[in-house]
Enzyme design. Sequence first.
Site, mmCIF file in Angstrom:
data_model
loop_
_atom_site.group_PDB
_atom_site.id
_atom_site.type_symbol
_atom_site.label_atom_id
_atom_site.label_comp_id
_atom_site.label_asym_id
_atom_site.label_seq_id
_atom_site.Cartn_x
_atom_site.Cartn_y
_atom_site.Cartn_z
ATOM 1 N N SER A 1 -26.860 -65.313 49.808
ATOM 2 C CA SER A 1 -28.201 -65.441 49.248
ATOM 3 C C SER A 1 -28.991 -66.541 49.956
ATOM 4 O O SER A 1 -28.437 -67.557 50.385
ATOM 5 C CB SER A 1 -28.112 -65.770 47.758
ATOM 6 O OG SER A 1 -29.370 -66.140 47.229
ATOM 7 N N TYR B 1 -35.196 -63.873 50.749
ATOM 8 C CA TYR B 1 -36.349 -63.926 49.870
ATOM 9 C C TYR B 1 -37.554 -64.281 50.734
ATOM 10 O O TYR B 1 -37.490 -65.221 51.527
ATOM 11 C CB TYR B 1 -36.176 -64.990 48.786
ATOM 12 C CG TYR B 1 -35.232 -64.616 47.674
ATOM 13 C CD1 TYR B 1 -35.337 -63.392 47.023
ATOM 14 C CD2 TYR B 1 -34.249 -65.505 47.245
ATOM 15 C CE1 TYR B 1 -34.480 -63.061 45.994
ATOM 16 C CE2 TYR B 1 -33.389 -65.175 46.215
ATOM 17 C CZ TYR B 1 -33.505 -63.958 45.591
ATOM 18 O OH TYR B 1 -32.652 -63.629 44.573
ATOM 19 N N THR C 1 -34.843 -58.674 49.759
ATOM 20 C CA THR C 1 -35.033 -58.438 48.322
ATOM 21 C C THR C 1 -36.521 -58.263 48.033
ATOM 22 O O THR C 1 -37.337 -59.114 48.382
ATOM 23 C CB THR C 1 -34.447 -59.599 47.501
ATOM 24 O OG1 THR C 1 -33.023 -59.588 47.652
ATOM 25 C CG2 THR C 1 -34.791 -59.455 46.029
ATOM 26 N N LYS D 1 -33.479 -54.141 49.166
ATOM 27 C CA LYS D 1 -32.848 -54.261 47.838
ATOM 28 C C LYS D 1 -33.918 -54.421 46.750
ATOM 29 O O LYS D 1 -34.868 -55.181 46.914
ATOM 30 C CB LYS D 1 -31.913 -55.469 47.824
ATOM 31 C CG LYS D 1 -31.176 -55.710 46.516
ATOM 32 C CD LYS D 1 -30.198 -56.866 46.674
ATOM 33 C CE LYS D 1 -29.437 -57.153 45.393
ATOM 34 N NZ LYS D 1 -30.296 -57.754 44.356
ATOM 35 N N HIS E 1 -32.149 -56.173 39.927
ATOM 36 C CA HIS E 1 -31.830 -57.604 39.998
ATOM 37 C C HIS E 1 -30.898 -58.019 38.849
ATOM 38 O O HIS E 1 -30.992 -59.116 38.305
ATOM 39 C CB HIS E 1 -33.106 -58.443 39.964
ATOM 40 C CG HIS E 1 -33.047 -59.678 40.830
ATOM 41 N ND1 HIS E 1 -33.587 -59.722 42.087
ATOM 42 C CD2 HIS E 1 -32.511 -60.895 40.621
ATOM 43 C CE1 HIS E 1 -33.391 -60.918 42.619
ATOM 44 N NE2 HIS E 1 -32.728 -61.652 41.741
#
Length: 388
Positions: A107, A130, A156, A252, A276
């Site tokens: 992440s 992100y 994402t 995603k 999520h």
Amino acid sequence: MPVITNIEDLRRLYERRVPRMFYDYTESGSWTEQTFRENSSDFEEIRLRQRVAVDMSGRSTASKMIGEDVSMPVALAPVGLTGMQHADGEMKAAKAAEEFGVPFTLSTMSINSIEDVAEHTGKPFWFQLYTMKDTDYVNRLIQRAKDARCSALVITLDLQILGQRHKDLKNGLSAPPKLTAKTVANLMTKWAWGIEMLRAKRREFGNIVGHVHGISDASSLGAWTAEQFDPSLDWSKVEKLMEQWGGKVILKGILDADDAKMAAKLGADAIVVSNHGGRQLDGALSSIRVLPEIMDVVGNDIEVHLDSGIRSGQDALKALALGAKGTYIGRAFVYGLGAMGQKGVTTALEVIQKELDTTMALCGEKNIDGLGRHNLLVPDDFGGCWQD
């Protein structure tokens, strides 16, 4: 050592060992947590077709995800703050995934940095991005992932605005934990976790601290993060990010057939049907409930994966039989990590693989490619009858 037979066994150990704020961070969703609950409970509506007198020798759970060989089509999902669930958590989880032969996804909001994980693994991992307003930071982050030889970029799409998670606000979630009276009282009961964290390589967000001007501690990091998620992210920006990366891309956060068609049109290598983990739009349908519609629309045009709600190998099999080429576990591996570190992640993967293999055999199949809707009994109204 307790006998571990399922993921719930790991969750109970995890709850006893990890500080409450980090347990709640994992084991919660946004608002009423309806979607969080239904992500798992909706799997129960799908039944399995038992078949007998089929040669079950020589079975294999091996498969491929975006062209990469995997020991089973189950990847470790990107989970923020993993390094606060257990000391050096991302490095340990990545190592467990590598040894088991499944993908690990780091992440953006990890504690251990891209470079930390690359240093402690020998196989390329996936990096989840992100999109932030600070484009210079995003550009450098992408380059760092390239330099670390990450084999896929997972963009994402469903975190342009942060969904409200009541427990995180009430607990004052931060990394490292803020030492309030309530936090200290809870930490005193988690001494084993605390001793290990004192020896951890990092206790702050390794992909951000030291890489953004003016970010030097938890307070400045919190203020920066709160205003950085990019609400202007649209398909044109996604396309530019894909071009900038230049390699395999997984999108995603797809939960709608029209969005799935758009992702396929852009030429992504795969999409992840995901809400999520129920942490963004509460009241949205579960991932498994929308998967059939998305498969019907884009199943032949793009590789489809599923995330959110998987707690067993049977859950994974149901998603695969509905057409998904891969699945992701987030909470399931975090339970193992928090409970027993790297060994716990391996245990979680072993549990899921055994459940997947046994269920596949009892459904009359010898390999993953043989799975299909013929293995399932799906209610006629599983997709729901909804008015636009």
